[in-house]
Design a protein around this motif. Sequence first.
Motif, PDB file in Angstrom:
ATOM      1  N   VAL A  67       0.847  -1.186   0.000  1.00 22.75           N
ATOM      2  CA  VAL A  67       0.000   0.000   0.000  1.00 22.75           C
ATOM      3  C   VAL A  67       0.885   1.239   0.000  1.00 22.75           C
ATOM      4  N   LEU A  68       0.582   2.186  -0.872  1.00 17.93           N
ATOM      5  CA  LEU A  68       1.219   3.498  -0.880  1.00 17.93           C
ATOM      6  C   LEU A  68       0.132   4.552  -0.767  1.00 17.93           C
ATOM      7  N   GLU A  69       0.348   5.559   0.052  1.00 17.90           N
ATOM      8  CA  GLU A  69      -0.677   6.578   0.209  1.00 17.90           C
ATOM      9  C   GLU A  69      -0.070   7.929   0.560  1.00 17.90           C
ATOM     10  N   THR A  70      -0.830   8.965   0.307  1.00 16.51           N
ATOM     11  CA  THR A  70      -0.443  10.322   0.689  1.00 16.51           C
ATOM     12  C   THR A  70      -1.708  11.112   0.974  1.00 16.51           C
ATOM     13  N   SER A  71      -1.587  12.123   1.809  1.00 22.71           N
ATOM     14  CA  SER A  71      -2.738  12.960   2.138  1.00 22.71           C
ATOM     15  C   SER A  71      -2.256  14.360   2.479  1.00 22.71           C
ATOM     16  N   GLY A  72      -3.173  15.303   2.380  1.00 24.93           N
ATOM     17  CA  GLY A  72      -2.895  16.673   2.768  1.00 24.93           C
ATOM     18  C   GLY A  72      -4.137  17.301   3.355  1.00 24.93           C
ATOM     19  N   SER A  73      -3.973  18.055   4.440  1.00 28.48           N
ATOM     20  CA  SER A  73      -5.096  18.719   5.106  1.00 28.48           C
ATOM     21  C   SER A  73      -4.727  20.171   5.353  1.00 28.48           C
ATOM     22  N   HIS A  74      -5.615  21.066   4.931  1.00 28.23           N
ATOM     23  CA  HIS A  74      -5.426  22.501   5.163  1.00 28.23           C
ATOM     24  C   HIS A  74      -6.521  22.977   6.101  1.00 28.23           C
ATOM     25  N   GLY A 107      -3.929  27.831  12.633  1.00 28.45           N
ATOM     26  CA  GLY A 107      -2.805  28.110  13.505  1.00 28.45           C
ATOM     27  C   GLY A 107      -3.023  27.852  14.975  1.00 28.45           C
ATOM     28  N   VAL A 108      -4.151  27.260  15.366  1.00 26.96           N
ATOM     29  CA  VAL A 108      -4.428  27.110  16.792  1.00 26.96           C
ATOM     30  C   VAL A 108      -3.442  26.155  17.462  1.00 26.96           C
ATOM     31  N   LEU A 109      -2.882  25.209  16.711  1.00 29.09           N
ATOM     32  CA  LEU A 109      -1.850  24.315  17.238  1.00 29.09           C
ATOM     33  C   LEU A 109      -0.481  24.624  16.649  1.00 29.09           C
ATOM     34  N   GLY A 110      -0.348  25.773  16.003  1.00 31.78           N
ATOM     35  CA  GLY A 110       0.947  26.183  15.484  1.00 31.78           C
ATOM     36  C   GLY A 110       1.176  25.855  14.032  1.00 31.78           C
ATOM     37  N   PHE A 111       0.187  25.263  13.350  1.00 37.44           N
ATOM     38  CA  PHE A 111       0.353  24.943  11.933  1.00 37.44           C
ATOM     39  C   PHE A 111      -0.949  25.190  11.194  1.00 37.44           C
ATOM     40  N   HIS A 112      -0.825  25.421   9.880  1.00 44.85           N
ATOM     41  CA  HIS A 112      -1.984  25.649   9.025  1.00 44.85           C
ATOM     42  C   HIS A 112      -2.324  24.422   8.182  1.00 44.85           C
ATOM     43  N   TYR A 113      -1.341  23.537   7.992  1.00 36.82           N
ATOM     44  CA  TYR A 113      -1.577  22.355   7.166  1.00 36.82           C
ATOM     45  C   TYR A 113      -0.757  21.200   7.706  1.00 36.82           C
ATOM     46  N   LEU A 114      -1.180  19.988   7.361  1.00 39.72           N
ATOM     47  CA  LEU A 114      -0.434  18.770   7.646  1.00 39.72           C
ATOM     48  C   LEU A 114      -0.479  17.885   6.409  1.00 39.72           C
ATOM     49  N   GLY A 152       2.635   2.686   7.899  1.00 39.24           N
ATOM     50  CA  GLY A 152       3.473   3.648   8.599  1.00 39.24           C
ATOM     51  C   GLY A 152       3.518   4.947   7.806  1.00 39.24           C
ATOM     52  N   ARG A 153       3.442   6.075   8.499  1.00 37.89           N
ATOM     53  CA  ARG A 153       3.360   7.369   7.826  1.00 37.89           C
ATOM     54  C   ARG A 153       4.366   8.358   8.401  1.00 37.89           C
ATOM     55  N   TYR A 154       4.893   9.189   7.517  1.00 41.82           N
ATOM     56  CA  TYR A 154       5.704  10.332   7.924  1.00 41.82           C
ATOM     57  C   TYR A 154       4.842  11.571   7.736  1.00 41.82           C
ATOM     58  N   MET A 155       4.823  12.438   8.750  1.00 44.11           N
ATOM     59  CA  MET A 155       3.961  13.611   8.743  1.00 44.11           C
ATOM     60  C   MET A 155       4.807  14.870   8.788  1.00 44.11           C
ATOM     61  N   PHE A 156       4.371  15.887   8.071  1.00 38.84           N
ATOM     62  CA  PHE A 156       5.083  17.161   8.109  1.00 38.84           C
ATOM     63  C   PHE A 156       4.108  18.296   7.837  1.00 38.84           C
ATOM     64  N   GLY A 157       4.476  19.479   8.298  1.00 39.47           N
ATOM     65  CA  GLY A 157       3.687  20.684   8.108  1.00 39.47           C
ATOM     66  C   GLY A 157       4.517  21.878   8.510  1.00 39.47           C
ATOM     67  N   ASP A 158       3.920  23.068   8.528  1.00 36.09           N
ATOM     68  CA  ASP A 158       4.681  24.221   8.967  1.00 36.09           C
ATOM     69  C   ASP A 158       4.935  24.113  10.474  1.00 36.09           C
ATOM     70  N   ASN A 159       6.204  24.098  10.848  1.00 40.98           N
ATOM     71  CA  ASN A 159       6.669  24.046  12.244  1.00 40.98           C
ATOM     72  C   ASN A 159       6.484  22.680  12.907  1.00 40.98           C
ATOM     73  N   VAL A 160       6.192  21.620  12.140  1.00 45.86           N
ATOM     74  CA  VAL A 160       5.960  20.334  12.794  1.00 45.86           C
ATOM     75  C   VAL A 160       6.370  19.188  11.875  1.00 45.86           C
ATOM     76  N   THR A 161       6.973  18.155  12.456  1.00 40.54           N
ATOM     77  CA  THR A 161       7.268  16.904  11.758  1.00 40.54           C
ATOM     78  C   THR A 161       6.991  15.760  12.726  1.00 40.54           C
ATOM     79  N   GLY A 162       6.760  14.571  12.178  1.00 38.59           N
ATOM     80  CA  GLY A 162       6.507  13.434  13.051  1.00 38.59           C
ATOM     81  C   GLY A 162       6.226  12.189  12.249  1.00 38.59           C
ATOM     82  N   TRP A 163       5.763  11.148  12.939  1.00 41.69           N
ATOM     83  CA  TRP A 163       5.471   9.884  12.289  1.00 41.69           C
ATOM     84  C   TRP A 163       4.296   9.225  13.009  1.00 41.69           C
ATOM     85  N   SER A 164       3.680   8.268  12.344  1.00 37.24           N
ATOM     86  CA  SER A 164       2.566   7.549  12.952  1.00 37.24           C
ATOM     87  C   SER A 164       2.462   6.169  12.338  1.00 37.24           C
TER      88      SER A 164
END
Length: 274
Positions: free
Chosen positions: A209-216, A223-230, A255-267
Amino acid sequence: MSFSAIPDLASSSLAVNNAQTGNPAISMTQFGGGFTISQTTPLYLEGAAAYSRYDPKFIATDGTETRSVPLKWNSGTVQGGVGWDIPLYKDWVFRPIFNFSFGMIFSDTEVGAALIADYKDMENIDFLDGGNMTVGGLGGAVMIAYEFHDLGRGRDVDLQLRYSYIHLQSMGGSRSVSGYSDSETANIYYRWRAPIGDWQLLGEPFRYVLETSGSHYMGDQTGVLGFHYLATVGAGLELESSDYNVWVTRTRLVGRYMFGDNVTGWSVGLACSF
């Protein structure tokens, strides 16, 4: 609670902490799913349940003495949606959805009598001392979905574009807290599934399985949690069990790698089809 009331892959499992600045920690978990009943009855149903925990760590002072007040707020949210699939062209459908939500925020902090005595001028403290607030929400979403299934080769393509809006409004609880939120989220999600060579498990092709997503995030989520998109990119494996008399017909671990303005992570995400 806006992140819990709107279905969203990127924020379905999210924990944020910044030790360098002493910022509060927040963690959110969301479980949900949706399905269309059949091609002859194109009624679409979705639902989700979410839990979050927030530790704002207030600082109380009387001008000469400063004291950290450890607070822990919890929220639980359930969300549902009813929609209808309108065919557009071949494997494309347009899906308007009506959404509703209900949740509760409550504090599990017991503010000590000594603290209250020291800061008698503190008003509206009833929520901090084991208080709660109930919240209701109404909104809707529009989705364009593409689903292609190559049965001969075992390959599937799923593409979803979605815009969601919900208005959340406090309905009751502690007298000192009330509020509302107008939240909007725009999402795009793409997934590709295909067999790994000739490998088979349980009588069916074993697939990658390969996947990608984007949320604005817009509206009061901006910006309530410090970012506008993930955004996320992920890879995983899928096991088919439809040949057996079991409730779960398909299990997927990604397994996913996550990134956005001011934030990176994994899940790591687990999904099942029924």
